[in-house]
Design a protein around this motif. Structure first.
Motif, PDB file in Angstrom:
ATOM      1  N   ALA A 269       6.271  -0.826   2.189  1.00  0.00           N
ATOM      2  CA  ALA A 269       6.336  -1.895   1.281  1.00  0.00           C
ATOM      3  C   ALA A 269       7.626  -1.728   0.463  1.00  0.00           C
ATOM      4  O   ALA A 269       7.882  -2.542  -0.451  1.00  0.00           O
ATOM      5  CB  ALA A 269       5.118  -1.772   0.414  1.00  0.00           C
ATOM      6  N   ASN A 270       8.665  -1.009   0.587  1.00  0.00           N
ATOM      7  CA  ASN A 270       9.608  -0.748   0.210  1.00  0.00           C
ATOM      8  C   ASN A 270       9.736   0.374  -1.070  1.00  0.00           C
ATOM      9  O   ASN A 270       8.587   0.533  -1.227  1.00  0.00           O
ATOM     10  CB  ASN A 270      10.595  -1.956  -0.349  1.00  0.00           C
ATOM     11  CG  ASN A 270       9.912  -2.512  -1.644  1.00  0.00           C
ATOM     12  OD1 ASN A 270       9.771  -1.700  -2.665  1.00  0.00           O
ATOM     13  ND2 ASN A 270       9.557  -3.781  -1.365  1.00  0.00           N
ATOM     14  N   SER A 271      10.849   1.032  -1.408  1.00  0.00           N
ATOM     15  CA  SER A 271      10.921   1.981  -2.390  1.00  0.00           C
ATOM     16  C   SER A 271      10.190   1.827  -3.702  1.00  0.00           C
ATOM     17  O   SER A 271      10.392   2.671  -4.509  1.00  0.00           O
ATOM     18  CB  SER A 271      12.229   2.639  -2.234  1.00  0.00           C
ATOM     19  OG  SER A 271      12.491   3.105  -1.003  1.00  0.00           O
ATOM     20  N   ARG A 303      19.521   4.402  -4.642  1.00  0.00           N
ATOM     21  CA  ARG A 303      20.044   3.028  -4.225  1.00  0.00           C
ATOM     22  C   ARG A 303      21.268   2.802  -3.748  1.00  0.00           C
ATOM     23  O   ARG A 303      21.981   1.596  -3.659  1.00  0.00           O
ATOM     24  CB  ARG A 303      19.804   2.109  -5.446  1.00  0.00           C
ATOM     25  CG  ARG A 303      20.646   1.942  -6.623  1.00  0.00           C
ATOM     26  CD  ARG A 303      20.726   2.879  -7.715  1.00  0.00           C
ATOM     27  NE  ARG A 303      21.870   2.756  -8.337  1.00  0.00           N
ATOM     28  CZ  ARG A 303      22.393   3.691  -9.287  1.00  0.00           C
ATOM     29  NH1 ARG A 303      21.522   4.798  -9.399  1.00  0.00           N
ATOM     30  NH2 ARG A 303      23.368   3.419 -10.225  1.00  0.00           N
ATOM     31  N   HIS A 304      22.031   3.977  -3.352  1.00  0.00           N
ATOM     32  CA  HIS A 304      23.484   4.070  -3.014  1.00  0.00           C
ATOM     33  C   HIS A 304      24.572   3.545  -4.193  1.00  0.00           C
ATOM     34  O   HIS A 304      24.109   2.786  -5.053  1.00  0.00           O
ATOM     35  CB  HIS A 304      23.777   2.887  -1.892  1.00  0.00           C
ATOM     36  CG  HIS A 304      23.443   3.458  -0.628  1.00  0.00           C
ATOM     37  ND1 HIS A 304      22.928   2.859   0.553  1.00  0.00           N
ATOM     38  CD2 HIS A 304      23.767   4.592  -0.029  1.00  0.00           C
ATOM     39  CE1 HIS A 304      22.738   3.492   1.434  1.00  0.00           C
ATOM     40  NE2 HIS A 304      23.364   4.729   1.374  1.00  0.00           N
ATOM     41  N   THR A 305      25.533   4.235  -4.152  1.00  0.00           N
ATOM     42  CA  THR A 305      26.588   3.958  -5.162  1.00  0.00           C
ATOM     43  C   THR A 305      27.396   3.247  -4.666  1.00  0.00           C
ATOM     44  O   THR A 305      27.929   3.203  -3.770  1.00  0.00           O
ATOM     45  CB  THR A 305      27.183   5.487  -5.438  1.00  0.00           C
ATOM     46  OG1 THR A 305      26.309   6.487  -5.912  1.00  0.00           O
ATOM     47  CG2 THR A 305      28.340   5.610  -6.408  1.00  0.00           C
ATOM     48  N   MET A 457      15.987   3.433  -1.699  1.00  0.00           N
ATOM     49  CA  MET A 457      15.376   4.856  -0.882  1.00  0.00           C
ATOM     50  C   MET A 457      14.582   5.808  -1.815  1.00  0.00           C
ATOM     51  O   MET A 457      14.760   5.813  -3.142  1.00  0.00           O
ATOM     52  CB  MET A 457      16.760   5.298  -0.211  1.00  0.00           C
ATOM     53  CG  MET A 457      17.265   4.299   0.657  1.00  0.00           C
ATOM     54  SD  MET A 457      18.867   4.804   1.054  1.00  0.00           S
ATOM     55  CE  MET A 457      19.965   4.343  -0.436  1.00  0.00           C
ATOM     56  N   GLY A 458      14.251   6.845  -1.527  1.00  0.00           N
ATOM     57  CA  GLY A 458      13.302   7.756  -1.952  1.00  0.00           C
ATOM     58  C   GLY A 458      12.212   7.479  -2.477  1.00  0.00           C
ATOM     59  O   GLY A 458      11.738   6.349  -2.002  1.00  0.00           O
ATOM     60  N   ASP A 487       8.687   3.450   5.372  1.00  0.00           N
ATOM     61  CA  ASP A 487       9.921   2.637   4.870  1.00  0.00           C
ATOM     62  C   ASP A 487      10.883   3.742   4.148  1.00  0.00           C
ATOM     63  O   ASP A 487      10.721   4.774   4.419  1.00  0.00           O
ATOM     64  CB  ASP A 487       9.619   1.681   3.694  1.00  0.00           C
ATOM     65  CG  ASP A 487       8.749   2.364   2.609  1.00  0.00           C
ATOM     66  OD1 ASP A 487       8.917   3.624   2.207  1.00  0.00           O
ATOM     67  OD2 ASP A 487       7.710   1.731   1.834  1.00  0.00           O
ATOM     68  N   GLY A 488      11.931   3.002   3.699  1.00  0.00           N
ATOM     69  CA  GLY A 488      13.006   4.001   2.951  1.00  0.00           C
ATOM     70  C   GLY A 488      12.415   4.904   2.078  1.00  0.00           C
ATOM     71  O   GLY A 488      13.484   5.896   1.541  1.00  0.00           O
TER      72      GLY A 488
END
Length: 523
Positions: A269-271, A303-305, A457-458, A487-488
């Motif tokens: 369902a996503n992070s 969530r990425h830089t 993510m995470g 998921d991620g």
């Protein structure tokens, strides 16, 4: 279409979510003869509903359910009510994504070993590595039709990409190339080749871009072993006295509460929503949330830089034409602590329609500088910084103490603080991007802060030891043997690459494991 499964059919695997992880897992299991019910919170649309209109499609695709945000990250100030951007429809964010399909690098699976003990971060090695995942990357690339791999020709470079590559050469970079994208460059798997129409993120009107909406989901349904229930939002997961999950409670499209029994449940369902579901599924046996004996559910949000740089030239670029991410510069994705930070970043193309460009150029700011940049839209080139965001235990998803959704369930709060490493990496990337564009004659460059996070993510991370995470090397909950994360949110690190290819590769691998466990009656 298959006959719907009964609500009391406890032989089915319930998959929550239909995007890259859930849609892929559903098809892989159905092809192996496993009965699957996919519960998707959003509506089901088809290719014919797509329009080359970024505002209309944003409204059609996006998850607008209430969320709150906190922390010092800039998104908490610019987008407090929409801190993350995910999609709510069958196919999930694979309907929206630009198609960039990159493999993680070996060192990015081993951040604790390779980066060392970074103060303020909660780094940990994945329990798997690149060598183990490589065969599944192969299968994912073939399935998705990733250009530049397995005989699929690369897609052509558009004007925006030509500017990027010219600047990369001037800076002495060598790892510039056509981006590997899950977009057919030639007809493949019954889908058309790319027509270079642009608007990749508004839904591919030709079906050239891989999306579970029109690839994995229909293929799964065609087996007669998969039923997709759209507008079915799961509210909690139930378990028995032994701690095994027994089914899920969800609200159907009429708002009525339904209970679907299950032999196993997979969260995709996503992070944000996956940890929220586990936290909302607390019980006397799991007082802090289902599968949360470690206390790690919701923690280590990444969530990425990111950030963007636009460059204005004296001649037209028309960066919105053609495939959105046709070129990439990967030189800075290496591990090189001499730059002042661990991890790395990629420079990926960014093209936006005029409405989004004007909105994101300088959030909340007005005046001559902004207006003049908008006036030069046709002469603009753009790139997106995609850098590794270090895991931090304090960056996390929690349940709001007071606010609830329309079903009476606590909504999620997204908390994030930038690590000093993230800030240093972003500043380095901004400087390199500006130098790249100025080397080929840019008259002006504009730095843009991060947008609402679309790479989440995470929060349910993979770990070797149960105390350190939520799931094992197959995405199986340490605490609950018939509960999986697909998921991620299972990612242990974020890497400097887009997450979708890795989500799909893990789902293919996980399907093999689940099918084997079912056949052995281990779950």
């Amino acid at each position: 279409m298959p006959t719907p499964f009964e609500l009391n059919d406890s032989s089915v695997v319930v998959i929550i979510g239909s995007g890259a992880g859930g849609g892929t897992l559903a098809n892989e299991l159905a092809q192996k003869g496993v009965s699957v019910v996919v519960l998707e919170a959003g509506k089901r649309i088809e290719i014919g509903d797509f329009k080359n209109d970024e505002i209309a499609m944003f409204g059609l695709f996006s998850w607008f359910d209430p969320r709150t945000t906190s922390g010092t990250w800039s998104v908490a100030k610019t987008s407090p009510d929409l801190p993350v951007w995910t999609c709510k429809l069958v196919g999930g964010t694979t309907v929206h994504w630009a198609g960039c399909a990159l493999r993680f690098q070996e060192h990015e699976f081993k951040t604790r070993t390779r980066y060392g003990d970074v103060a303020g971060a909660s780094l940990m090695d994945w329990p798997i590595g690149l060598q183990e995942l490589a065969p599944y990357y192969d299968r994912a690339e073939i399935k998705m039709g990733v250009s530049g791999t397995h005989g699929m020709p690369s897609l052509p470079t558009n004007n925006n990409g030509k500017v990027l590559v010219a600047g990369a050469k001037k800076l002495g970079y060598t790892k510039y190339q056509a981006t590997k994208m899950a977009i057919n460059s030639v007809p493949h798997a019954g889908r058309a080749g790319c027509q270079q129409a642009g608007f990749c993120c508004q839904g591919c009107t030709f079906g050239a871009k891989w999306s579970t909406l029109y690839t994995e989901i229909p293929a799964a349904e065609a087996t007669g072993k998969c039923e997709v229930r759209s507008e079915s939002q799961v509210l909690r997961i139930e378990h028995d006295a032994s701690g095994k999950v027994t089914g899920v409670v969800y609200a159907d499209r009429a708002g009525a509460m339904q209970r679907q029994k299950a032999r196993a449940v997979a969260l995709a369902a996503n992070s944000i929503e996956s940890p929220r579901l586990l936290l909302n599924s607390s019980s006397s046996q799991f007082p802090h949330g289902l599968a949360n004996s470690s206390g790690q559910v919701g923690c280590n949000y990444m969530r990425h830089t990111s950030g963007a740089v636009f460059a204005i030239f004296d001649k037209p670029v028309h960066f919105y034409r053609g495939t959105t991410q046709s070129s990439i510069v990967m030189d800075e994705a290496r591990l090189d602590p001499k730059r002042g930070f661990v991890g790395g970043y990629n420079l990926e193309l960014l093209a936006q329609g005029l409405p989004s460009f004007a909105l994101n150029l300088a959030p909340g700011a007005w005046g001559r500088e902004r207006a003049s940049a908008i006036d030069h839209y046709a002469n603009t080139a753009g790139l997106w910084i995609l850098g590794e965001d270090l895991a931090r235990a304090t960056n996390r998803i929690t349940l709001h103490a007071d606010k609830k959704d329309k079903f009476g369930m606590p909504i999620p709060n997204v908390h994030s603080d930038d690590h000093l490493n993230d800030l240093t990496l972003r500043d380095h990337a901004y400087a390199q991007a500006e130098a790249l564009y100025k080397s080929v004659g840019a008259k002006r460059t504009v730095r843009v802060p991060p947008f609402p996070a679309s790479h989440n993510m995470g929060t349910n991370r993979m770990s070797e030891k149960p105390r350190d995470g939520v799931v094992n090397r197959f995405g199986q909950a340490h605490d609950v043997p018939n509960l999986f994360v697909s998921d991620g949110s299972q990612f242990t690190s974020s890497a400097a690459e887009n997450p979708t290819l890795t989500i799909v590769a893990l789902a293919i691998r996980q399907a093999e494991y689940i099918a084997d466990q079912l056949s052995r009656r281990a779950i």
